[in-house]
Design a protein around this motif. Structure first.
Motif, short mmCIF file in Angstrom:
data_model
loop_
_atom_site.label_atom_id
_atom_site.label_comp_id
_atom_site.label_asym_id
_atom_site.label_seq_id
_atom_site.Cartn_x
_atom_site.Cartn_y
_atom_site.Cartn_z
N TYR A 7 5.00 2.02 -1.55
CA TYR A 7 3.93 1.59 -2.49
C TYR A 7 4.34 0.30 -3.36
CZ TYR A 7 1.46 6.19 -2.24
OH TYR A 7 0.71 7.41 -1.98
N VAL A 8 5.44 0.33 -3.56
CA VAL A 8 5.88 -0.99 -4.22
C VAL A 8 5.49 -2.35 -3.25
CG1 VAL A 8 7.88 -2.32 -5.27
CG2 VAL A 8 7.57 -0.12 -5.80
N CYS A 9 6.09 -2.36 -2.10
CA CYS A 9 5.97 -3.22 -0.98
C CYS A 9 4.31 -3.59 -0.87
CB CYS A 9 6.47 -3.36 0.11
SG CYS A 9 8.35 -3.08 0.13
N ALA A 10 3.49 -2.31 -0.87
CA ALA A 10 2.02 -2.78 -0.49
C ALA A 10 1.51 -3.36 -1.92
CB ALA A 10 1.67 -1.32 -0.34
N TYR A 63 -0.94 5.46 -5.33
CA TYR A 63 -0.60 4.01 -5.07
C TYR A 63 -1.28 3.20 -6.18
CZ TYR A 63 -1.45 -0.77 -3.76
OH TYR A 63 -1.63 -2.18 -3.70
N GLY A 64 -2.42 3.67 -6.82
CA GLY A 64 -3.23 2.99 -8.02
C GLY A 64 -2.23 2.73 -9.15
N GLY A 65 -1.46 3.92 -9.38
CA GLY A 65 -0.65 3.96 -10.56
C GLY A 65 0.39 2.72 -10.25
N ILE A 66 1.01 2.79 -9.09
CA ILE A 66 2.01 1.86 -8.56
C ILE A 66 1.52 0.28 -8.84
CG2 ILE A 66 3.82 1.03 -6.87
CD1 ILE A 66 4.22 3.72 -8.09
N CYS A 94 -0.90 5.91 -16.28
CA CYS A 94 -1.28 5.78 -14.80
C CYS A 94 0.09 6.33 -13.95
CB CYS A 94 -1.61 4.26 -14.53
SG CYS A 94 -3.06 3.99 -15.34
N LEU A 95 1.14 6.04 -14.28
CA LEU A 95 2.24 6.54 -13.52
C LEU A 95 2.54 8.31 -13.68
CD1 LEU A 95 5.30 3.97 -13.70
CD2 LEU A 95 3.82 4.29 -11.86
N PHE A 96 2.27 8.36 -14.74
CA PHE A 96 2.58 9.94 -14.91
C PHE A 96 1.44 10.84 -13.81
CE2 PHE A 96 1.38 14.19 -17.15
CZ PHE A 96 2.41 14.80 -16.96
N GLY A 97 0.11 10.15 -13.83
CA GLY A 97 -1.06 10.56 -13.05
C GLY A 97 -0.65 10.54 -11.65
N ALA A 98 -0.04 9.29 -11.18
CA ALA A 98 0.25 9.04 -9.83
C ALA A 98 1.29 10.14 -9.40
CB ALA A 98 0.63 7.56 -9.64
N ALA A 99 2.25 10.21 -10.22
CA ALA A 99 3.32 11.38 -9.95
C ALA A 99 2.77 12.67 -9.77
CB ALA A 99 4.47 11.12 -11.11
#
Length: 107
Positions: A7-10, A63-66, A94-99
């Motif tokens: 995800y980070v690389c993307a 991925y959206g949160g990342i 957003c990161l919380f939701g992504a998790a």
């Protein structure tokens, strides 16, 4: 951990690719900026296929949160504009939701 790395690389590939178009259309850079931009966007799409998920939508949603966090990091490091507290708060939400989407139990 592999998924987070992908995800980070993307996110970096997508942001760099989109920034190439931004530079061309908004900053008056040469159209040659589009070549690495397109390459970067292709890499982004390929990278997301490496996420372990049975459904594309479930791979793309977290991925959206990342992406949001990576965008703010880009804002700070490349564009030299510091994110404010609302940027940071929103990114945290957003990161919380992504998790939840990424690691929530599947029935």
């Amino acid at each position: 951990m592999k998924t987070v790395s992908v995800y980070v690389c993307a996110a970096l590939a997508e942001i760099a690719g989109c920034f190439a178009f931004w530079a061309w259309l908004r900053l008056g850079k040469s159209a040659w900026w589009l070549l690495p931009g397109l390459t970067s966007l292709i890499a982004f799409a390929v990278l997301l296929t490496l996420v372990e998920s049975a459904a594309a939508g479930r791979a793309y949603a977290p991925y959206g949160g990342i992406y949001i966090v990576a965008s703010l990091a880009w804002l700070w490091t490349v564009e030299h504009a510091r994110p404010d507290r609302w940027d940071i708060t929103g990114a945290g939400v957003c990161l919380f939701g992504a998790a939840i989407i990424l690691w929530g139990p599947r029935l």
